[in-house]
Motif scaffolding. Structure first.
Motif, short mmCIF file in Angstrom:
data_model
loop_
_atom_site.label_atom_id
_atom_site.label_comp_id
_atom_site.label_asym_id
_atom_site.label_seq_id
_atom_site.Cartn_x
_atom_site.Cartn_y
_atom_site.Cartn_z
N UNK A 92 0.81 -1.22 0.00
CA UNK A 92 0.00 0.00 0.00
C UNK A 92 0.85 1.27 0.00
N UNK A 93 2.15 1.13 0.13
CA UNK A 93 3.10 2.26 0.07
C UNK A 93 2.73 3.36 1.07
N UNK A 94 2.42 2.95 2.27
CA UNK A 94 2.00 3.91 3.30
C UNK A 94 3.19 4.61 3.94
N UNK A 95 2.91 5.74 4.61
CA UNK A 95 3.94 6.49 5.32
C UNK A 95 4.23 5.84 6.67
N UNK A 96 5.30 6.30 7.30
CA UNK A 96 5.68 5.77 8.61
C UNK A 96 4.59 6.04 9.65
N UNK A 97 4.11 7.28 9.70
CA UNK A 97 3.05 7.62 10.66
C UNK A 97 1.77 6.88 10.31
N UNK A 98 1.47 6.79 9.01
CA UNK A 98 0.26 6.08 8.58
C UNK A 98 0.27 4.62 9.02
N UNK A 129 10.28 6.72 -1.58
CA UNK A 129 9.73 5.90 -2.66
C UNK A 129 8.27 5.57 -2.42
N UNK A 130 7.91 5.35 -1.15
CA UNK A 130 6.50 5.11 -0.85
C UNK A 130 5.65 6.33 -1.21
N UNK A 131 6.16 7.52 -0.88
CA UNK A 131 5.45 8.75 -1.22
C UNK A 131 5.34 8.90 -2.73
N UNK A 132 6.39 8.58 -3.45
CA UNK A 132 6.38 8.70 -4.91
C UNK A 132 5.36 7.75 -5.54
N UNK A 133 5.32 6.52 -5.06
CA UNK A 133 4.36 5.55 -5.62
C UNK A 133 2.92 5.96 -5.31
N UNK A 166 6.96 14.30 0.63
CA UNK A 166 5.96 14.73 -0.34
C UNK A 166 6.59 15.55 -1.46
N UNK A 167 7.54 16.40 -1.09
CA UNK A 167 8.23 17.20 -2.11
C UNK A 167 9.02 16.31 -3.07
N UNK A 168 9.69 15.31 -2.51
CA UNK A 168 10.41 14.36 -3.36
C UNK A 168 9.44 13.69 -4.34
N UNK A 169 8.26 13.34 -3.85
CA UNK A 169 7.28 12.64 -4.68
C UNK A 169 6.81 13.49 -5.86
N UNK A 170 6.39 14.72 -5.60
CA UNK A 170 5.85 15.52 -6.70
C UNK A 170 6.95 16.02 -7.64
#
Length: 224
Positions: A92-98, A129-133, A166-170
């Motif tokens: 699910x490519x979730x964040x650490x906090x998520x 990478x999770x944020x990017x996906x 998030x910045x890396x992702x966008x």
């Protein structure tokens, strides 16, 4: 030659033979001692090398035993939380906090906080990478804007990635924002029967899609 001279010659020859034989006997023990000393040195070196190798083997065995012992000391619930965290990250490519909140939620996995903390600290995820996906999913399936994706990624009601993630992702998502705006505009036109002006406002609204003016202009001008 008379008998007296013959006797003297025999005595001289005998003395020479004894002298030569004595020298040979004197030199022989020294060579023997050298050989013995060399052999003893080799034996000691071999013994020392064998001892060193034994120490290395014992050290490796001790390290492996310690690792196994550490693994055995980890509570089963911690291990289960870690496996769940890995699934949330890999699938699910979730964040650490998520992931942490999902693991501890009374509506989720209901793990103790300590087990959840152990899991997110040891899951070995690449959060960028999770944020990017996740950003790619929002772009490909929901045709969201760049700003819309960023805010969804960092929202406490959304994915809860860090601003840097998030910045890396966008910055790396490889989206065509004009096409995303057009597909969103087409959806408004088809499903909500909105006018071009209303669609343009919805696309650029800070409470709406948050596309840029240029992206909204492109979308509205290409509606059929």
């Amino acid at each position: 030659m008379n008998k007296k001279k013959k006797k003297e010659c025999i005595i001289i020859i005998t003395a020479v033979i004894i002298a030569v034989f004595g020298c040979t006997m004197c030199s022989s023990p020294e060579g023997s001692n050298t050989d013995n000393n060399s052999g003893l040195s080799d034996t000691m070196n071999n013994s020392r090398n064998s001892s060193d190798n034994s120490d290395e083997t014992n050290g490796s065995r001790d390290t492996a035993d310690n690792s196994a012992s550490t693994e055995e000391n980890i509570p089963t619930e911690y291990k289960s939380a870690l496996k769940s965290a890995k699934t949330y990250s890999d699938v699910m490519h979730m964040s650490k906090i998520g992931i942490y909140e999902q693991l501890t939620s009374e509506y989720g996995d209901k793990f103790p906080e300590e087990a959840a903390r152990y899991a997110v600290d040891n899951v070995g995820a690449d959060w960028n990478e999770n944020a990017l996906k996740t950003a790619k999913t929002y772009s490909d399936t929901m045709h969201m804007s760049k700003m819309g994706i960023y805010e969804q990624l960092i929202s406490e009601y959304g994915d809860q990635f860090t601003p840097d993630e998030a910045q890396y992702a966008i910055d790396n998502v490889k989206a065509d924002w004009n096409e995303n705006a057009l597909k969103t505009a087409e959806s408004y036109q088809k499903n909500m029967n909105m006018s071009s002006a209303a669609i343009h406002d919805q696309l650029t609204s800070e409470f709406g899609e948050q596309f840029t003016q240029e992206e909204a202009d492109y979308a509205v001008s290409n509606l059929k």
